[in-house]
Scaffold this motif. Structure first.
Motif, mmCIF file in Angstrom:
data_model
loop_
_atom_site.group_PDB
_atom_site.id
_atom_site.type_symbol
_atom_site.label_atom_id
_atom_site.label_comp_id
_atom_site.label_asym_id
_atom_site.label_seq_id
_atom_site.Cartn_x
_atom_site.Cartn_y
_atom_site.Cartn_z
ATOM 1 N N LEU A 1 -5.913 -0.634 6.763
ATOM 2 C CA LEU A 1 -5.019 -1.723 6.607
ATOM 3 C C LEU A 1 -4.917 -1.820 5.121
ATOM 4 C CD1 LEU A 1 -6.005 -4.130 9.370
ATOM 5 C CD2 LEU A 1 -3.796 -2.725 9.118
ATOM 6 N N VAL A 2 -5.956 -1.796 4.393
ATOM 7 C CA VAL A 2 -5.977 -1.813 2.853
ATOM 8 C C VAL A 2 -5.093 -0.746 2.291
ATOM 9 C CG1 VAL A 2 -7.611 -1.795 0.901
ATOM 10 C CG2 VAL A 2 -8.411 -3.068 2.807
ATOM 11 N N GLY B 1 -1.666 -1.448 2.612
ATOM 12 C CA GLY B 1 -1.417 -2.464 1.414
ATOM 13 C C GLY B 1 -0.924 -2.069 0.192
ATOM 14 N N LEU B 2 -2.065 -1.270 -0.136
ATOM 15 C CA LEU B 2 -1.882 -0.524 -1.685
ATOM 16 C C LEU B 2 -0.804 0.369 -1.619
ATOM 17 C CD1 LEU B 2 -5.688 0.309 -2.471
ATOM 18 C CD2 LEU B 2 -4.141 -1.243 -3.316
ATOM 19 N N ALA C 1 2.123 0.048 0.132
ATOM 20 C CA ALA C 1 3.306 -0.812 0.014
ATOM 21 C C ALA C 1 3.442 -1.411 -1.406
ATOM 22 C CB ALA C 1 3.034 -2.019 1.098
ATOM 23 N N ALA C 2 2.181 -1.754 -1.989
ATOM 24 C CA ALA C 2 2.109 -2.474 -3.234
ATOM 25 C C ALA C 2 2.988 -1.456 -4.498
ATOM 26 C CB ALA C 2 0.952 -2.995 -3.922
ATOM 27 N N THR D 1 3.222 1.805 9.702
ATOM 28 C CA THR D 1 3.362 2.022 8.488
ATOM 29 C C THR D 1 4.789 1.907 8.000
ATOM 30 O OG1 THR D 1 1.596 3.597 9.049
ATOM 31 C CG2 THR D 1 3.317 4.184 7.221
ATOM 32 N N VAL E 1 5.493 -2.068 7.337
ATOM 33 C CA VAL E 1 4.728 -2.248 5.961
ATOM 34 C C VAL E 1 5.646 -1.942 4.701
ATOM 35 C CG1 VAL E 1 2.667 -1.957 4.444
ATOM 36 C CG2 VAL E 1 2.524 -2.737 6.982
ATOM 37 N N ALA F 1 8.156 -3.666 1.901
ATOM 38 C CA ALA F 1 7.938 -3.542 0.581
ATOM 39 C C ALA F 1 9.260 -3.233 -0.250
ATOM 40 C CB ALA F 1 6.811 -2.369 0.097
#
Length: 445
Positions: A103-104, A107-108, A110-111, A158, A161, A165
């Motif tokens: 999940l982390v 998130g990275l 997507a960022a 995936t 997310v 983004a």
């Protein structure tokens, strides 16, 4: 360093074929996540990520998370294998950390896409690599149908997310097959390999059980033979002894006749027991040749018997060579990694030569003496048996990975002047005596 390499090589050679396959399969599962990370995560970090402070920081952080996922995946390989093979239950709590890192990582990723820090091809590779370390373990813990459903869920997660983004168009559409491809690749590579390994271990266990059952059956047969030989005779001896006692107490002369009959039955029983035990202690050459051929071929080793059959040899010579064949076949199975074995038997007027040659000789094969004492225990025991017939035994490596064992026994020349009733002599010159010790005592009396 050289000593450590030699130790690894020696450890590899001492493993059985099945243990080598097991080690190779486990090492493959350990290495695959690292290869995926280095190719699908490290390469985009150099080429596809925009060289600005924020995108580079996010890319490096994502790489660190992926490497941590690889470490956790390696940590879970052994228990996941044991879970699949049915030897233990995988603790589900060990999947919490890999799931959190997944999940982390998403998130990275997507960022990174939100700040427009990565190109389309690099984004697809990173999306494909994101779940790899997690599914390497998960594929061994759940059925195939459940794994496919979970893979679709990972694809949906995936895609969602990255859509949140701001990823759109063909890049977002390409995330679906790319992520699904990674999951299916793990399924078709890891799962069949582990399944084959489990089947081979089951076959190995079945062979062990079969060997134990064969030993148990042989013990039962030996007990049955001994019962058949001694049961009736001992019962007759007991009855005739009781009758002799009764007759002796009454002063009847028939008591002597009964005891003579008891003596005769006891001698006959003694000879029958010798015959039964001799059948277990002596090795027949033709039987041992057929047995060695069957055992080696069952182990996947090509075995060929070349030359004479040995049927015309004397019984002591056949017995000694039979022990050589038995010990040689045992050493071929126990030492090295052979693929072929050849047994040659040549008899001339002066001597008989038995040679056993196999490839795949290891360092332990040349020193395969298992003990110096006890009949039939290692090469030292064979030399003792052959020495009783003035024979010799040579064993050692023959170059090109070959191991050769050669037994020689000289044959006595026939004596044309010997009478047919004369005592037979063994190869060492000793007269063979078959008289019963009890009969000799009676003669001395």
């Amino acid at each position: 360093m050289l000593t450590r390499v030699r130790g690894w090589r020696r450890g590899w050679q001492e493993r059985s074929k099945l243990e080598r396959i097991d080690l190779y399969s486990r090492l493959t599962v350990l290495v695959i996540p690292w290869l995926f990370t280095l190719s699908w995560q490290l390469v985009p970090l150099k080429k596809d990520i925009r060289h600005a402070p924020l995108p580079l920081a996010l890319g490096l952080a994502l790489l660190v998370v992926c490497l941590a996922q690889c470490g956790l995946s390696n940590r879970n390989v052994r228990p996941s294998y044991a879970h699949y093979l049915g030897t233990s239950v995988f603790p589900r709590r060990r999947m919490a950390a890999p799931l959190a890192l997944l999940l982390v990582g998403l998130g990275l990723l997507a960022a990174l896409a939100a700040v427009d820090g990565v190109g389309g091809a690099g984004l697809l590779l990173m999306a494909m690599n994101a779940p790899m370390a997690l599914v390497m373990t998960q594929v061994l813990l759940v059925p195939v149908r459940t794994f496919l459903v979970q893979s679709l869920a990972l694809v949906a997660l995936t895609t969602g997310v990255l859509a949140a983004a701001g990823v759109r168009g063909g890049i977002l559409a390409g995330v679906v097959p790319a992520t699904l491809f990674g999951c299916v690749l793990v399924l078709v590579s890891v799962r069949p390999s582990t399944w084959s390994l489990s089947v081979m271990w089951q076959a190995e266990e079945a062979r062990d059980v079969q060997a134990r059952l064969a030993v148990a059956e042989e013990r039962l047969r030996f007990g049955r033979d001994m019962h058949d030989v001694l049961g009736r005779n001992l019962a007759v001896i007991a009855l005739k002894s009781e009758l002799a006692v009764e007759l002796a107490q009454r002063g009847r002369p028939q008591a002597v006749d009964q005891m003579v009959e008891v003596q005769r039955i006891a001698r006959a029983s003694q000879q029958e027991v010798r015959d039964v035990v001799r059948g277990y202690r002596e090795a027949d050459l033709s039987t041992e040749l057929a047995g060695a051929t069957g055992v080696l071929r069952a182990a996947g080793i090509e075995c060929a018997v070349v030359g004479d059959s040995g049927a015309e040899l004397a019984a002591p010579v056949q017995a000694a060579l039979g022990w050589v064949v038995r010990e040689a076949a045992t050493n071929v199975l126990r030492h090295g990694d052979p693929r072929r074995c050849t047994i040659r038997l040549a008899a001339s007027a002066d001597e008989v030569v038995l040679g056993v040659e196999n490839d795949g000789a290891s360092t332990t094969a040349a020193t395969g003496e298992q003990g110096s004492g006890g009949s039939g225990s290692g090469l030292a025991g064979l030399r003792e048996r052959l020495g009783a017939l003035d024979g010799s035994l040579d064993a050692g490596t023959a170059g090109d990975g070959l191991f050769r064992l050669t037994a020689r026994i000289p044959l006595p020349r026939p004596d044309p002047g010997r009478k047919p009733g004369a005592a037979s002599r063994t190869a060492s010159g000793d007269v063979s005596r078959t008289e019963d010790p009890v009969a000799l005592v009676e003669e001395r009396r």
